[in-house]
Write an enzyme that holds these catalytic residues in place. Sequence first.
Site, PDB file in Angstrom:
ATOM      1  N   GLY A 477       8.866  -4.241 -12.274  1.00  0.00           N
ATOM      2  CA  GLY A 477       8.402  -5.574 -11.983  1.00  0.00           C
ATOM      3  C   GLY A 477       7.739  -5.197 -10.550  1.00  0.00           C
ATOM      4  O   GLY A 477       7.021  -6.089  -9.691  1.00  0.00           O
ATOM      5  N   ARG A 639      -0.793   5.821   2.732  1.00  0.00           N
ATOM      6  CA  ARG A 639      -1.961   5.431   2.384  1.00  0.00           C
ATOM      7  C   ARG A 639      -1.477   4.329   1.201  1.00  0.00           C
ATOM      8  O   ARG A 639      -0.700   4.654   0.445  1.00  0.00           O
ATOM      9  CB  ARG A 639      -3.082   6.428   1.495  1.00  0.00           C
ATOM     10  CG  ARG A 639      -4.176   5.624   1.132  1.00  0.00           C
ATOM     11  CD  ARG A 639      -5.318   6.763   0.571  1.00  0.00           C
ATOM     12  NE  ARG A 639      -4.882   7.530  -0.409  1.00  0.00           N
ATOM     13  CZ  ARG A 639      -5.103   7.084  -1.543  1.00  0.00           C
ATOM     14  NH1 ARG A 639      -5.933   6.010  -1.535  1.00  0.00           N
ATOM     15  NH2 ARG A 639      -4.899   7.675  -2.726  1.00  0.00           N
ATOM     16  N   GLN A 649       6.039  -5.962  -2.662  1.00  0.00           N
ATOM     17  CA  GLN A 649       7.430  -5.075  -2.559  1.00  0.00           C
ATOM     18  C   GLN A 649       7.832  -5.213  -1.261  1.00  0.00           C
ATOM     19  O   GLN A 649       9.188  -5.573  -1.207  1.00  0.00           O
ATOM     20  CB  GLN A 649       6.717  -3.509  -2.609  1.00  0.00           C
ATOM     21  CG  GLN A 649       6.415  -2.904  -3.992  1.00  0.00           C
ATOM     22  CD  GLN A 649       7.755  -2.582  -4.819  1.00  0.00           C
ATOM     23  OE1 GLN A 649       8.808  -3.636  -5.300  1.00  0.00           O
ATOM     24  NE2 GLN A 649       8.166  -1.473  -4.968  1.00  0.00           N
ATOM     25  N   LYS A 712       3.217   7.433   0.624  1.00  0.00           N
ATOM     26  CA  LYS A 712       4.782   7.494   0.660  1.00  0.00           C
ATOM     27  C   LYS A 712       5.085   6.358  -0.209  1.00  0.00           C
ATOM     28  O   LYS A 712       4.884   6.412  -1.329  1.00  0.00           O
ATOM     29  CB  LYS A 712       4.907   6.963   2.344  1.00  0.00           C
ATOM     30  CG  LYS A 712       4.495   8.247   3.037  1.00  0.00           C
ATOM     31  CD  LYS A 712       4.886   7.700   4.548  1.00  0.00           C
ATOM     32  CE  LYS A 712       4.773   8.909   5.609  1.00  0.00           C
ATOM     33  NZ  LYS A 712       4.812   8.608   7.130  1.00  0.00           N
ATOM     34  N   VAL A 714       6.831   2.002  -0.703  1.00  0.00           N
ATOM     35  CA  VAL A 714       7.217   0.931  -0.086  1.00  0.00           C
ATOM     36  C   VAL A 714       8.546   0.002  -0.479  1.00  0.00           C
ATOM     37  O   VAL A 714       8.609  -0.951  -0.242  1.00  0.00           O
ATOM     38  CB  VAL A 714       6.023   0.027   0.078  1.00  0.00           C
ATOM     39  CG1 VAL A 714       4.992   0.511   1.065  1.00  0.00           C
ATOM     40  CG2 VAL A 714       5.310  -0.309  -1.306  1.00  0.00           C
ATOM     41  N   GLU A 716      11.783   0.307  -0.801  1.00  0.00           N
ATOM     42  CA  GLU A 716      13.006  -0.089  -0.194  1.00  0.00           C
ATOM     43  C   GLU A 716      12.896  -0.470   1.280  1.00  0.00           C
ATOM     44  O   GLU A 716      14.120  -1.091   1.864  1.00  0.00           O
ATOM     45  CB  GLU A 716      14.035   0.960  -0.439  1.00  0.00           C
ATOM     46  CG  GLU A 716      14.190   1.109  -1.860  1.00  0.00           C
ATOM     47  CD  GLU A 716      14.842   2.481  -2.500  1.00  0.00           C
ATOM     48  OE1 GLU A 716      16.240   2.469  -2.520  1.00  0.00           O
ATOM     49  OE2 GLU A 716      14.041   3.378  -2.610  1.00  0.00           O
TER      50      GLU A 716
HETATM   51 MO1  MOS Z   1      16.816   3.086  -6.065  1.00  0.00          MO
HETATM   52  S1  MOS Z   1      18.538   2.564  -5.422  1.00  0.00           S
HETATM   53  O1  MOS Z   1      16.088   4.382  -5.444  1.00  0.00           O
HETATM   54  O2  MOS Z   1      16.375   2.299  -7.541  1.00  0.00           O
END
Ligand code: MOS
Length: 751
Positions: A477, A639, A649, A712, A714, A716
């Site tokens: 998602g 980026r 996200q 990188k 995004v 979490e």
């Molecule tokens: Mo996760 S807790 O890296 O899906």
Amino acid sequence: MNEPLPYPAAPVRHGSNSGQPMTRRDGRLKVTGAATYAADTHPEGLLHAALAVSSIARGRVSFLDVEAAKAHPGVVEVITPQNRPALAHDPDSKTLPFSFRMDALQNDRVRYAGQPIAVVVAETLEAATEGARLLAPRYEAEAARIGFGNGLPEPAPMVGVGAPGRAETGDLEAGFAAASQIVETGYETPAQYHNAMEPHAIVAAWDGDHLSIDMPNQAIAMSQASFAAFFGIPVQNVSLRSPFLGGGFGSKAILAGPQVLCILAARMLGRPVKLVLTRAQMYGPVGHRGATRQTLRLGTDAQGRLTALEHHAVSETSTFDDFIEPAANASLNLYASPAILARHDAMRMDTGTPGPMRAPGEASGSAALECAMDEAAQAAGLDPLTFRLINYAETDPISGKPYSAKELRACYMRGAESFGWAGRPLAPRQMRDENGLLTGWGMGSALFPAPMFQAEARAVLRADGSALVETSGADMGQGAWTALAQLAADGLGLDIDQVEFRSGSTDQPDGGIAGGSGHTATAGGALHAAGRDVVARLTELATADPESPLFGAGNSGVTARDGRLVRNDDESRSEAYADILARAGLEALEGTGRGARDPANAEARAMFSHGAVFAEVKVDPELGQIRVSRMVGAFAAGRIVNPRLARSQLYGGMIWGLSFALHEEAVHDLRSGRVMNADLAGYHVPVNADTPAMEALLIDEDDRFVNDLGIKGVGEIGITGSVGAIANAIWHATGVRVRRFPIRIEDVLGL
Ligand code: MOS
């Protein structure tokens, strides 16, 4: 301290697809219902399985009325530890990669409430469900050990999925001795459950010794290998499809007993079997975020600089496995302090084993750290943002390494500016809105690692100049289907409309894990590289062919764009991909790519995404009702491949932070050990009415060390920072420090 590597020269040239705010490519499929999820699979001859789960948390099952269940019309088989066929792999061993001990009816022991104790298979779901009810289990129950006062304490040598349980730098006692002020405080966070919209589901079918599986999955190739081990068949005999997931959040990255039991049932009965967990059954065998009890000690000097930072976390785990929420590690990489100690202990309880859940460790650890930082700022008489700037880490505090890139200062400034932080009174309880509601402003810093795993991808250029790209990634998602296709198209030098993207199946190259906020960087890197590989092969063909306008240009003398190779020294000379293939007599041209971090860069640099979150809350002085009225987050995460999806996200993370601060908690009945609110009525998550005006600012960051593409993640980071920002705003509104999450009405009532 490591020598910094020379700064890499020019970044890889990026195509025109990434950076665009494209909408989800799978959006139409999803809103029209054309996207099928695992439970939508109905093979010929399908049987339905229902789990019977334990209603006690500790003891053994002494009786199951198998005969009553079997006598029910439509019931085909009842599987219990007595008749359960053998597995080729012990469910209690931990030898498979990224595996947890699981419950697959290996014996009659019960180690947590909600543990599978039997499987009933029937012609219909209704018959299976009724059969499971008719089992009417009896138990020899032992007292459940639930809660920090009740558990079995144990030191934690390892935390998370393999980090050391203790990390330190500097001389802590010297640091505290040098402090002019020491703040000691503690925070508690509850058990939380992933509650993905789509429950865990699996449809398993055997054809001889070939196994076909439909299930939502965050780590397709790894799961394929694990299932092969459980059933003693070659890896290539397992095909697994996971095209769409209705959320995962970590719980679909790790295999659990129910899935193995469904596959076992299908093999035992020689027919396809479907098993879908009920919402209540999601509170047991498929992981959760373990509760924590954290204490922090912060020493500061007269200028407000940290002299020592100690963070101790006691994290809940099960009695039989050892995932321990690595909460204290949140203090290792964010603030400059000459001495830091992060250490963990475990508390074993009669609960399902906790596991990774969106920002595992960082979410709960950052909640405590950011609140403790607010307390220390208050004690020092400093504005919380000023205090954080005073303690800004220019190098990674724990390793001493330079950061690969760190635009946290810009996040603070831009976020504060957009929020209007400058007018904030220092003391609490100073602001009211036009309706007389107590109003408060708080902030928190956000940090999350920028890992990469391993992934592979394939790109095939077709005769008509379009391409097919493939990797076995997972779109939960978050928009992976779109962002990954954008990167693949860039690698190929094609417009995204010319690129067909296939993902979510073991038919494709190993796309690695969709987790750790590393999927775009890793699988996206592999796809981009596969595209580049195709372009390199095409360039060789063209530049070596005297009939091509590119003849003699050399491998570095051409650029790929818009489906053509163009000479760098004369842009009027170019050739379409389709023409190059046609003259070479090729129907297709295939390239492959890998995504992984350059180990030299990984060794030399500390790699994190950063951010700053600002929150406004309003508290009713009479009713104690708490509402978040505004949130502004500013994030620097390398980026950005797709700003629309990245913002989405980040909103998701910030909403999760709000959820952590004010809503989520699994409540146990201490006598039975059962989760009492194992449903979406009693387990609160924010709805639209709880979710305020939000802004997620994307701060430019040029990171040339994380990978060639500067990406990188995004997924979490939005949670970290947000929890503390809200809790700190509640203090600012009310003058009350609440040290246990979630913060409730009764915590601020009657003040
Ligand atoms: Mo996760 S807790 O890296 O899906």
